[in-house]
Design an enzyme around this catalytic site. Structure first.
Site, PDB file in Angstrom:
ATOM      1  N   VAL A 281       0.860  -1.179   0.000  1.00  0.00           N
ATOM      2  CA  VAL A 281       0.000   0.000   0.000  1.00  0.00           C
ATOM      3  C   VAL A 281       0.898   1.231   0.000  1.00  0.00           C
ATOM      4  O   VAL A 281       2.007   1.202   0.527  1.00  0.00           O
ATOM      5  CB  VAL A 281      -0.981   0.034   1.196  1.00  0.00           C
ATOM      6  CG1 VAL A 281      -2.052  -1.043   1.052  1.00  0.00           C
ATOM      7  CG2 VAL A 281      -0.259  -0.121   2.522  1.00  0.00           C
ATOM      8  N   SER A 282       0.395   2.308  -0.587  1.00  0.00           N
ATOM      9  CA  SER A 282       1.220   3.491  -0.794  1.00  0.00           C
ATOM     10  C   SER A 282       1.326   4.405   0.413  1.00  0.00           C
ATOM     11  O   SER A 282       2.291   5.126   0.560  1.00  0.00           O
ATOM     12  CB  SER A 282       0.688   4.304  -1.974  1.00  0.00           C
ATOM     13  OG  SER A 282       0.732   3.523  -3.140  1.00  0.00           O
ATOM     14  N   THR A 283       0.301   4.414   1.262  1.00  0.00           N
ATOM     15  CA  THR A 283       0.327   5.315   2.408  1.00  0.00           C
ATOM     16  C   THR A 283       0.112   4.548   3.696  1.00  0.00           C
ATOM     17  O   THR A 283      -0.471   3.466   3.701  1.00  0.00           O
ATOM     18  CB  THR A 283      -0.760   6.405   2.301  1.00  0.00           C
ATOM     19  OG1 THR A 283      -2.049   5.786   2.431  1.00  0.00           O
ATOM     20  CG2 THR A 283      -0.671   7.158   0.982  1.00  0.00           C
TER      21      THR A 283
ATOM     22  N   GLN B   6      -3.490   3.575   4.576  1.00  0.00           N
ATOM     23  CA  GLN B   6      -4.127   2.431   3.915  1.00  0.00           C
ATOM     24  C   GLN B   6      -3.753   1.147   4.644  1.00  0.00           C
ATOM     25  O   GLN B   6      -2.805   1.102   5.413  1.00  0.00           O
ATOM     26  CB  GLN B   6      -3.666   2.341   2.461  1.00  0.00           C
ATOM     27  CG  GLN B   6      -4.082   3.537   1.632  1.00  0.00           C
ATOM     28  CD  GLN B   6      -3.430   3.515   0.252  1.00  0.00           C
ATOM     29  OE1 GLN B   6      -2.248   3.226   0.129  1.00  0.00           O
ATOM     30  NE2 GLN B   6      -4.203   3.831  -0.763  1.00  0.00           N
TER      31      GLN B   6
END
Length: 191
Positions: A9-11, A14
């Site tokens: 996940v990017s952040t 998330q």
């Protein structure tokens, strides 16, 4: 022959849980990268680097979507080729096992689409940032009605520092009084 899952996940906001549930199944090992952009090359991500050290000929790697491997088309294609060269089967949810030939062609097209989406996300963010700055300069408010750019302050730094000093309060007491984190109290009181 291990069943291995990889989630990204990017952040930090998330969660990988949606990917984990969608893939179902019990895996021998799971590797994760949380809060790491797909623009970061796969081999440079700590979780994926550990996966590469672990995975062997005959293993199957399961991913939720091809863009979880990355959003740089050339890196995704090189990563898939590296896995296939090692004798690893790549199983992408909704596509199934990826093999040589047609499988690599599908990977190339989907990786290019992920790369294009990354560029579109960047363009939208840049455009929104420019509109906010222009509106802020013209009206004193962003185009979304905020008084400034970035995340709003959790509390007034001066008020927090003065309250803590006046009450001889500890960091924990200040945190509880204002409902802010330890890092925020420390940052406000050290300024």
């Amino acid at each position: 022959m291990s069943r291995v899952a990889y989630y990204r996940v990017s952040t930090d906001a998330q969660s990988i849980e949606a990917q984990r549930q969608a893939l179902g199944g019990s895996f021998d090992r799971e590797f994760t990268d949380e809060g790491i952009s797909g623009a970061t090359l796969a081999a440079d991500r700590p979780g994926f680097a550990k996966l590469l050290d672990y995975i062997r000929d005959g293993d199957t790697l399961f991913v939720y979507a091809l863009d979880r491997l990355g959003r740089d088309a050339l890196d995704v294609q090189a990563t898939v080729r590296k896995l296939l060269d090692r004798g690893v089967t790549l199983d992408v949810r909704g596509l199934g096992p990826i093999g040589r030939g047609v499988g690599e062609l599908i990977v190339a097209v989907l990786a290019q689409m992920a790369d294009m989406e990354r560029q579109r996300i960047k363009e939208r963010c840049d455009s929104g940032r420019a509109a906010a700055k222009a509106s802020l300069a013209a009206t004193g408010m962003t185009h979304r009605g905020k008084a400034g750019l970035g995340r709003p302050f959790a509390a007034d730094a001066k008020t927090v520092a003065e309250w803590r000093k006046a009450n001889g309060a500890s960091i924990a007491q200040t945190m509880a009084h204002f409902g802010i984190s330890k890092a925020t109290v420390s940052r406000y009181c050290s300024a």
